[in-house]
Each structure stands twice: as C-alpha cells, then as structure tokens.
Design a protein around this motif. Sequence first.
Motif, PDB file in Angstrom:
ATOM      1  N   LEU A 158     -19.176   6.541 -50.897  1.00 32.00           N
ATOM      2  CA  LEU A 158     -20.195   6.935 -49.924  1.00 32.00           C
ATOM      3  C   LEU A 158     -21.331   7.690 -50.605  1.00 32.00           C
ATOM      4  CD1 LEU A 158     -17.895   8.093 -46.981  1.00 32.00           C
ATOM      5  CD2 LEU A 158     -19.295   6.018 -47.071  1.00 32.00           C
ATOM      6  N   ASP A 159     -20.986   8.557 -51.555  1.00 31.60           N
ATOM      7  CA  ASP A 159     -22.019   9.283 -52.300  1.00 31.60           C
ATOM      8  C   ASP A 159     -22.902   8.321 -53.082  1.00 31.60           C
ATOM      9  OD1 ASP A 159     -21.110  11.695 -51.361  1.00 31.60           O
ATOM     10  OD2 ASP A 159     -19.943  12.190 -53.152  1.00 31.60           O
ATOM     11  N   ALA A 160     -22.281   7.302 -53.657  1.00 32.40           N
ATOM     12  CA  ALA A 160     -23.048   6.328 -54.446  1.00 32.40           C
ATOM     13  C   ALA A 160     -24.063   5.592 -53.573  1.00 32.40           C
ATOM     14  CB  ALA A 160     -22.094   5.332 -55.110  1.00 32.40           C
ATOM     15  N   VAL A 161     -23.621   5.164 -52.403  1.00 35.00           N
ATOM     16  CA  VAL A 161     -24.527   4.455 -51.490  1.00 35.00           C
ATOM     17  C   VAL A 161     -25.650   5.376 -51.033  1.00 35.00           C
ATOM     18  CG1 VAL A 161     -24.698   3.284 -49.267  1.00 35.00           C
ATOM     19  CG2 VAL A 161     -22.716   2.875 -50.735  1.00 35.00           C
ATOM     20  N   ASN A 162     -25.305   6.605 -50.680  1.00 37.37           N
ATOM     21  CA  ASN A 162     -26.327   7.550 -50.220  1.00 37.37           C
ATOM     22  C   ASN A 162     -27.325   7.886 -51.321  1.00 37.37           C
ATOM     23  OD1 ASN A 162     -25.292   7.707 -47.630  1.00 37.37           O
ATOM     24  ND2 ASN A 162     -23.996   9.473 -48.075  1.00 37.37           N
ATOM     25  N   GLU A 163     -26.848   7.989 -52.548  1.00 34.75           N
ATOM     26  CA  GLU A 163     -27.755   8.296 -53.657  1.00 34.75           C
ATOM     27  C   GLU A 163     -28.795   7.198 -53.831  1.00 34.75           C
ATOM     28  OE1 GLU A 163     -25.238   8.915 -57.001  1.00 34.75           O
ATOM     29  OE2 GLU A 163     -24.456  10.839 -56.266  1.00 34.75           O
ATOM     30  N   VAL A 164     -28.371   5.952 -53.719  1.00 35.43           N
ATOM     31  CA  VAL A 164     -29.325   4.842 -53.838  1.00 35.43           C
ATOM     32  C   VAL A 164     -30.314   4.871 -52.680  1.00 35.43           C
ATOM     33  CG1 VAL A 164     -29.577   2.335 -53.841  1.00 35.43           C
ATOM     34  CG2 VAL A 164     -27.730   3.390 -55.147  1.00 35.43           C
ATOM     35  N   GLU A 165     -29.796   4.996 -51.464  1.00 35.48           N
ATOM     36  CA  GLU A 165     -30.670   4.988 -50.289  1.00 35.48           C
ATOM     37  C   GLU A 165     -31.647   6.167 -50.316  1.00 35.48           C
ATOM     38  OE1 GLU A 165     -31.082   2.721 -48.224  1.00 35.48           O
ATOM     39  OE2 GLU A 165     -29.267   1.504 -48.132  1.00 35.48           O
TER      40      GLU A 165
ATOM     41  N   ASP B  93     -33.342   9.454 -61.251  1.00 36.01           N
ATOM     42  CA  ASP B  93     -32.196   9.582 -60.348  1.00 36.01           C
ATOM     43  C   ASP B  93     -31.816   8.225 -59.754  1.00 36.01           C
ATOM     44  OD1 ASP B  93     -31.880  12.309 -60.706  1.00 36.01           O
ATOM     45  OD2 ASP B  93     -33.218  12.831 -59.052  1.00 36.01           O
ATOM     46  N   LEU B  94     -32.801   7.419 -59.435  1.00 36.60           N
ATOM     47  CA  LEU B  94     -32.530   6.091 -58.886  1.00 36.60           C
ATOM     48  C   LEU B  94     -31.835   5.222 -59.921  1.00 36.60           C
ATOM     49  CD1 LEU B  94     -32.733   3.943 -56.703  1.00 36.60           C
ATOM     50  CD2 LEU B  94     -35.086   3.484 -57.423  1.00 36.60           C
ATOM     51  N   GLY B  95     -32.311   5.270 -61.157  1.00 37.84           N
ATOM     52  CA  GLY B  95     -31.656   4.504 -62.215  1.00 37.84           C
ATOM     53  C   GLY B  95     -30.212   4.924 -62.394  1.00 37.84           C
ATOM     54  N   LEU B  96     -29.969   6.233 -62.363  1.00 41.24           N
ATOM     55  CA  LEU B  96     -28.603   6.737 -62.505  1.00 41.24           C
ATOM     56  C   LEU B  96     -27.744   6.292 -61.315  1.00 41.24           C
ATOM     57  CD1 LEU B  96     -27.152   8.562 -64.596  1.00 41.24           C
ATOM     58  CD2 LEU B  96     -27.584  10.475 -63.068  1.00 41.24           C
ATOM     59  N   ALA B  97     -28.316   6.323 -60.110  1.00 44.34           N
ATOM     60  CA  ALA B  97     -27.576   5.892 -58.914  1.00 44.34           C
ATOM     61  C   ALA B  97     -27.240   4.405 -58.983  1.00 44.34           C
ATOM     62  CB  ALA B  97     -28.404   6.185 -57.660  1.00 44.34           C
TER      63      ALA B  97
ATOM     64  N   PRO C   2     -40.127   2.224 -62.024  1.00 47.12           N
ATOM     65  CA  PRO C   2     -38.970   2.195 -61.122  1.00 47.12           C
ATOM     66  C   PRO C   2     -38.024   1.067 -61.517  1.00 47.12           C
ATOM     67  CG  PRO C   2     -40.887   1.225 -60.051  1.00 47.12           C
ATOM     68  CD  PRO C   2     -41.371   1.762 -61.362  1.00 47.12           C
ATOM     69  N   PRO C   3     -36.711   1.276 -61.394  1.00 46.84           N
ATOM     70  CA  PRO C   3     -35.765   0.204 -61.744  1.00 46.84           C
ATOM     71  C   PRO C   3     -35.686  -0.851 -60.659  1.00 46.84           C
ATOM     72  CG  PRO C   3     -34.580   2.121 -60.942  1.00 46.84           C
ATOM     73  CD  PRO C   3     -36.032   2.519 -60.994  1.00 46.84           C
ATOM     74  N   LEU C   4     -35.335  -2.049 -61.062  1.00 47.31           N
ATOM     75  CA  LEU C   4     -35.128  -3.135 -60.114  1.00 47.31           C
ATOM     76  C   LEU C   4     -33.842  -2.881 -59.337  1.00 47.31           C
ATOM     77  CD1 LEU C   4     -36.232  -5.952 -59.218  1.00 47.31           C
ATOM     78  CD2 LEU C   4     -34.637  -6.946 -60.882  1.00 47.31           C
ATOM     79  N   ILE C   5     -33.900  -3.004 -58.023  1.00 43.38           N
ATOM     80  CA  ILE C   5     -32.734  -2.763 -57.184  1.00 43.38           C
ATOM     81  C   ILE C   5     -31.877  -4.023 -57.150  1.00 43.38           C
ATOM     82  CG2 ILE C   5     -31.910  -2.001 -54.934  1.00 43.38           C
ATOM     83  CD1 ILE C   5     -33.626   0.046 -56.323  1.00 43.38           C
ATOM     84  N   SER C   6     -30.681  -3.943 -57.719  1.00 44.14           N
ATOM     85  CA  SER C   6     -29.772  -5.086 -57.717  1.00 44.14           C
ATOM     86  C   SER C   6     -28.836  -5.011 -56.513  1.00 44.14           C
ATOM     87  CB  SER C   6     -28.957  -5.124 -59.013  1.00 44.14           C
ATOM     88  OG  SER C   6     -28.299  -3.891 -59.228  1.00 44.14           O
ATOM     89  N   LEU C   7     -28.036  -6.060 -56.332  1.00 47.69           N
ATOM     90  CA  LEU C   7     -27.125  -6.106 -55.190  1.00 47.69           C
ATOM     91  C   LEU C   7     -26.034  -5.045 -55.330  1.00 47.69           C
ATOM     92  CD1 LEU C   7     -26.705  -9.968 -54.845  1.00 47.69           C
ATOM     93  CD2 LEU C   7     -28.063  -8.454 -53.398  1.00 47.69           C
ATOM     94  N   PRO C   8     -25.514  -4.549 -54.205  1.00 48.63           N
ATOM     95  CA  PRO C   8     -24.467  -3.523 -54.269  1.00 48.63           C
ATOM     96  C   PRO C   8     -23.260  -3.945 -55.104  1.00 48.63           C
ATOM     97  CG  PRO C   8     -25.319  -3.676 -52.045  1.00 48.63           C
ATOM     98  CD  PRO C   8     -25.943  -4.804 -52.808  1.00 48.63           C
ATOM     99  N   ALA C   9     -22.869  -5.224 -55.000  1.00 42.38           N
ATOM    100  CA  ALA C   9     -21.691  -5.677 -55.742  1.00 42.38           C
ATOM    101  C   ALA C   9     -21.877  -5.491 -57.241  1.00 42.38           C
ATOM    102  CB  ALA C   9     -21.410  -7.150 -55.416  1.00 42.38           C
TER     103      ALA C   9
END
Length: 430
Positions: free
Chosen positions: A341-348, A419-423, A238-245
């Motif tokens: 909004l799609d980008a945020v939803n894809e990550v979540e 998919d998470l990495g792509l998001a 799994p990829p490391l989740i970085s900050l939204p910015a």
Amino acid sequence: MGLKKDYAALADQDRERIQRWSVLDEGEQAAILGDLISSPEMEALVDEALAANPDLQQTLLTLRIRQVQYRKTFGDRLPEIKGGYTAGKEEDTDPSYTGSLSIGWEVDLWRKLADESRAAGKDAAQQQALYQSARDTLGAEVMKAWLELIATQKNITIEKKRLGVLEKNEAFILGRYKNGLGTLEDLDSARTRTASSRASLEEYRENLARQRRALNSLLGREAGPALTLPADYPTVVPPLISLPAQTLKRRPDLKAAYLAIEAESLRASAAYKALLPSIDLEAAFEDVADTPGAALLTDPVWSVLAGLTAPLYQGGKLRAAAEISGMETAKAYQAYRETLLDAVNEVEDAVGQEQALKKQVRHINTALASARSNRLQYREKYRAGLAGMLDLLNVQEQTYDLEQQLNNLIHERLVNRIDLGLALGLGVKQ
C-alpha cells in the motif's frame, strides 16, 4: 497438520490486483536513478556514500551474518562426526591408549531440517533485498541533499540581490531625508527591511553550512573539503511511468517483505513438524591398545544404534511454538500488505505532486513577470513623485519573494522526480 493459509499466494493476489495507476504526459526511460540526472559531480558523491556511509556498512554486515547463518543451518542437515583419543595408566599396569570415532545423524524424515535451512536462505535473500533498498535510499538522499545545497545557494544569491537593492534604497532615502525631501517614516521602513534582509541572509548561510554537514554525514566524512556548487540545477527528467506489474516486482523493499513471508512460512512448517517422531542414527568405533599407534582404529570395535523418538509431553511448548510461528507468518503477510500500500501511495503521491508543481511553477512565472514589470513602473513613479517609498518597497519585496518562491518550487519539483524514480523501483547502479 500444516499452515491453514498460503500467505505467499495471498500476497501474489494482492499485488496482481493493482492493474493501473496515474501516469505523466512526459517521462524518460530509465534503468537507474542516475539516468534521471545529468551531473558527474553528483554521481561521484553517490559512489562515495555507497562506499563509506556507516549505516549502509552496518546493513551490509547484517547481510554477511545472515549468509553465514544460512551456511550454519545447512550444516545441521549433514552427519556430525566426532573423534577422540585418550591415554591412561594405572598403578602396576601398562599404559593403555583408546581411539574413538562416532558419527551421528538425524534423519530428516519430514524435511524439518530442510525447511529450517530454506528459511535461513530466505532470511539471507531478504537481507540482500533490504541492503539493496538501503543503497537505493542512500543514493536518493545524497542526490536530494545535493539539490538542496544548490537551492539554498540560489536563495542566498537572490537575498544578496535583495539586500543590495535595499541598501541602495536606504542610502538614497537617507540622502533625501538629509536634504529635507524625505520623511523619517520612509527612512525607518527602509532600515527595517534592510535589517530583515540581513537576518534572512545569515539564516540562509547557516542553513547552507548545516546542509553541508548533513551531506558529509551521508558521505561518511568526518570533515571534508568544501563542495563546489554549480550555479544552477542539473537537469532532472521525470521517469517514465511503467505498469504496476513491472514496477512492483523490482522494488527491493517489496521483495524483502515477500521473502519474509516465505521464511516465516518455512519456519512455521518446521515448527509443526517438530511435533512428529524423529529418527536418530549413530555409529561408534572404539579401539583400545597398548601402544599409541595401535589405538588409531586399526582393529576397532564398532556399534550402530538407531532410535525413534517422539515428543510425548512438554507442557504444550511445541504446540505453542507452532502456533506462534503461524501467527508470525500472518504478521509478515500484513507487513507485506502495508509495504504494498505504501508503494502504491508513493507513486500516486509523486505523480500528483509532479503535476501540481508543474502548474504552480507556471503560475509563479507569470506572477514574477508581472511583478518585475510593476517594479520598474513604481520606480519611475517614485522618482517622479507619483508613488510613495512604501509602495516601491512593497513591490520590490514582492519581486524577490516570488523569485525565491519559484526557486523553492523548482527545487521541490526536482526532488519529487527523484522520489518518483525511487517509488518506481529505480535504484543506484550495482
């Protein structure tokens, strides 16, 4: 005059309002999608797709067109030079030769032409971002198609094991029936389950063939050698989740949407400036002579003209064009908001799916361990005459169903990590 709203600034504010999102307990630092997967075979397939996929090549050609269009609009800001040379002769006269040169230039007094040129530059940059997004998506699709092939191959292996056991059961029950020790109902149940397993096996094989064809299409192959599949899945971390910015700034689809706002804003600015007066300069040189060489502007007559023009009445076309450009900018801003909004939803969604699948895999592993133990107990009970054949078949079916369910969950979890990495904005290598 001008735009009523700074939509690019509004887009920046929308992005900056996203301060946090869900994270995972585990994750690996990655710069590209390939960092998540340990598979040289898969990397080779991704490289092949990036070089030969026809849809991606169309996107690349669109990028080339946008770049040429930018060079064209930049040329509109430069002076235009025209040259001419004519020769003529009338009855009872000597031939005459005329050389001419004219230079025309629209003074970009309000920087309208500069806005149009910059808008074309933004279009080219937007297409570059869309091309990168298409590359990233294609790479992810190839990776997921590869994993799907492995998942189907593993399901085929499980189904073959199921069929082998069912065939042995059927032969065993048939022998007992012939010896008067079994019932016709047991034999019919065994034959039903064996035939059903054979049908499922054929379905899996056709799915595998269809998936191979789909992967060949992604690779840009009309046909190709059969792919050799590994026996098990490659490691997908799994990829490391970085900050939204950090994440949102590196997503190419979001970059493209932002550049679209800037391009439309510049076009709207140019449309409003078209309502203002413009200045045109023209210099003309002409030389008429009796010989061809003497007409090559050796002693030309020149003139310089300057003109100030302003639109007076065009039926409201310019004003309407300016209003339309302003609405196109607003539309581009709403498209950016949708992409954001799609980008945020894809990550979540991907984070939530990773957590849910982790729990499901754990529960199915527990259930599978119990089912295997139960199968051994029922086999002994049946041989001892303490359990019926239908009970044994049900337990065996449950075991193989759980094995396939576990395989499907593992496959789904690995695909979700891609998919998470792509998001998160991870793409393929440049």
